[in-house]
Design a protein around this motif. Sequence first.
Motif, PDB file in Angstrom:
ATOM      1  N   HIS A 154      14.255   5.696   1.675  1.00  0.00           N
ATOM      2  CA  HIS A 154      12.973   5.156   2.123  1.00  0.00           C
ATOM      3  C   HIS A 154      12.032   5.043   0.932  1.00  0.00           C
ATOM      4  O   HIS A 154      11.992   5.929   0.078  1.00  0.00           O
ATOM      5  CB  HIS A 154      12.350   6.049   3.199  1.00  0.00           C
ATOM      6  N   ASN A 171       5.604   6.245   0.602  1.00  0.00           N
ATOM      7  CA  ASN A 171       4.390   5.810   1.282  1.00  0.00           C
ATOM      8  C   ASN A 171       3.192   6.224   0.427  1.00  0.00           C
ATOM      9  O   ASN A 171       3.142   7.357  -0.039  1.00  0.00           O
ATOM     10  CB  ASN A 171       4.298   6.444   2.675  1.00  0.00           C
ATOM     11  N   ASN A 178       3.820  10.258   3.379  1.00  0.00           N
ATOM     12  CA  ASN A 178       5.007  10.333   2.529  1.00  0.00           C
ATOM     13  C   ASN A 178       5.743  11.657   2.738  1.00  0.00           C
ATOM     14  O   ASN A 178       6.975  11.698   2.774  1.00  0.00           O
ATOM     15  CB  ASN A 178       4.622  10.177   1.064  1.00  0.00           C
ATOM     16  N   LEU A 220       7.580  11.318   5.887  1.00  0.00           N
ATOM     17  CA  LEU A 220       8.728  10.434   5.695  1.00  0.00           C
ATOM     18  C   LEU A 220       9.900  11.197   5.083  1.00  0.00           C
ATOM     19  O   LEU A 220      11.056  11.017   5.502  1.00  0.00           O
ATOM     20  CB  LEU A 220       8.323   9.266   4.809  1.00  0.00           C
ATOM     21  N   ARG A 221       9.618  12.023   4.092  1.00  0.00           N
ATOM     22  CA  ARG A 221      10.690  12.799   3.457  1.00  0.00           C
ATOM     23  C   ARG A 221      11.308  13.797   4.428  1.00  0.00           C
ATOM     24  O   ARG A 221      12.509  14.053   4.400  1.00  0.00           O
ATOM     25  CB  ARG A 221      10.150  13.535   2.225  1.00  0.00           C
ATOM     26  N   TYR A 249      11.571  13.337   7.624  1.00  0.00           N
ATOM     27  CA  TYR A 249      12.391  12.535   8.529  1.00  0.00           C
ATOM     28  C   TYR A 249      13.708  12.150   7.865  1.00  0.00           C
ATOM     29  O   TYR A 249      14.785  12.269   8.472  1.00  0.00           O
ATOM     30  CB  TYR A 249      11.619  11.282   8.932  1.00  0.00           C
ATOM     31  N   GLU A 250      13.638  11.694   6.615  1.00  0.00           N
ATOM     32  CA  GLU A 250      14.864  11.282   5.921  1.00  0.00           C
ATOM     33  C   GLU A 250      15.813  12.462   5.745  1.00  0.00           C
ATOM     34  O   GLU A 250      17.030  12.327   5.890  1.00  0.00           O
ATOM     35  CB  GLU A 250      14.517  10.664   4.563  1.00  0.00           C
ATOM     36  N   GLY A 279       8.745   2.579   4.362  1.00  0.00           N
ATOM     37  CA  GLY A 279       8.261   3.903   4.727  1.00  0.00           C
ATOM     38  C   GLY A 279       7.000   3.860   5.562  1.00  0.00           C
ATOM     39  O   GLY A 279       6.283   4.852   5.671  1.00  0.00           O
ATOM     40  N   SER A 320       4.410   3.666   8.788  1.00  0.00           N
ATOM     41  CA  SER A 320       4.326   4.202  10.142  1.00  0.00           C
ATOM     42  C   SER A 320       4.185   3.023  11.094  1.00  0.00           C
ATOM     43  O   SER A 320       3.708   1.956  10.726  1.00  0.00           O
ATOM     44  CB  SER A 320       3.128   5.148  10.291  1.00  0.00           C
ATOM     45  N   THR A 343      12.099   4.906  12.063  1.00  0.00           N
ATOM     46  CA  THR A 343      11.262   5.495  11.030  1.00  0.00           C
ATOM     47  C   THR A 343       9.790   5.545  11.416  1.00  0.00           C
ATOM     48  O   THR A 343       9.128   6.579  11.265  1.00  0.00           O
ATOM     49  CB  THR A 343      11.418   4.703   9.719  1.00  0.00           C
ATOM     50  N   VAL A 366       7.698   9.017  11.640  1.00  0.00           N
ATOM     51  CA  VAL A 366       6.628   9.343  10.696  1.00  0.00           C
ATOM     52  C   VAL A 366       5.344   9.677  11.452  1.00  0.00           C
ATOM     53  O   VAL A 366       4.633  10.635  11.112  1.00  0.00           O
ATOM     54  CB  VAL A 366       6.404   8.179   9.711  1.00  0.00           C
TER      55      VAL A 366
END
Length: 408
Positions: free
Chosen positions: A175, A178, A184, A187-188, A190-191, A263, A265, A273, A277
């Motif tokens: 991703h 962000n 961000n 996001l990390r 989630y990944e 990335g 929202s 994703t 997020v």
Amino acid sequence: MQQYLQHYAENDIALSEHLQGNWQQVICIPAFDEDQYLTNLLERLSQQETLLVILVLNSPDSKTDSAAEQATKEYATRLRNTLQPVQTIDAHSTLLQLNTQSSHILLLERYGLPASEAVGLARKIACDLACQLIADKKVSSQWIHSTDADVSLPADYFAAQPDATAAAAIYSFEHEDNPDPELNRSLRRYELGLHYYVCGLQWAGSPYAFHTIGSTLLLNAKYYALVRGFPKRAGGEDFYLLNKLAKTAAISLLDSAPLILSGRSSARAPFGTGQAVNKISRLSVKHEEYTYYHPQCFVLLKQWLQLIPALENQQDYEKLIADKSLRNCLRNMGTAKALLHAQTHSKNSAGFLRHMHNWFDAFRTLKLIHCLRDAGLNSVSLQELQSQQDEFGFIRSALSRRSGFNRE
């Protein structure tokens, strides 16, 4: 493939008969209000030779996002005014020149799709038509690329060599960052969760240990038709398609540079994703932790998967399972009935295993993990996960996919 095209494909496949041209590769892209991303993606695709881009601009029939639908229609108009038209097939289907190397965009405008089918139907329209073009020998490759408008494709995207016997292949991904530090961070998280789940399945020996992200797929047209294409769903269509494909042949991982996924929202799609997020960010605001499945869930999954081969002639499988929660979860999933069916319909051990793994598929695997979680194996925080990486190699593997987690 012909049976699928004749009886189950979308009516849009009739466009193939009228379409003039031949291409080496085909890529399918659904898009709704994503003009800022499409411009960059099409610029990258314009560097390819003899490529057909099937672009399905669409909108749901719900009236909750009329401004987005109007923006999508305006983008279609700009696209037609900017690129040279090659062929107008009907009022909603236009072939446009993408570059001077015999690459084109087939612009399909499909507004007002049923909201309950939305992106799944848009993907199916594009990929069904790609199948027909392959059957008609207007596209020479047997592989259908499936991606999204907000993806950045690597330079070697079309050079990746899939296993010819695979039902599908999957590109690696990352991703993009962000710009908002909090988003961000979410996001990390989630990944990491995506990689942790797949690493856990791999460690447990699951045949369904692969990512299910619609923008990372390379589909073998033969097998795509065999499982009757994308499910017409507003979300999760990629998961259910790969779940079906994995029962027909292997799902392989491509050796190429990673795709860079957006990335951002978003609240538009019910899964994926954007929603994840948003969810993680809301937890942060409330000073709550985003959590991950307890590692012991994968330990119990592994025990179950390792037990399956020994059940070919076993009537009472429960006496072989020591863990009470695992026994209860499997019982509630109807394992006894599935086991009896596999035993009575299998001619040999290989057939028995095939029956069992077709029943205990990606959906039931996830269902078992959730059942074990709800039975007492509470999900754990990132810090708890990090503390167990020496004990469980699959945790370490997941953490290593992205730098930084071991320093938090």
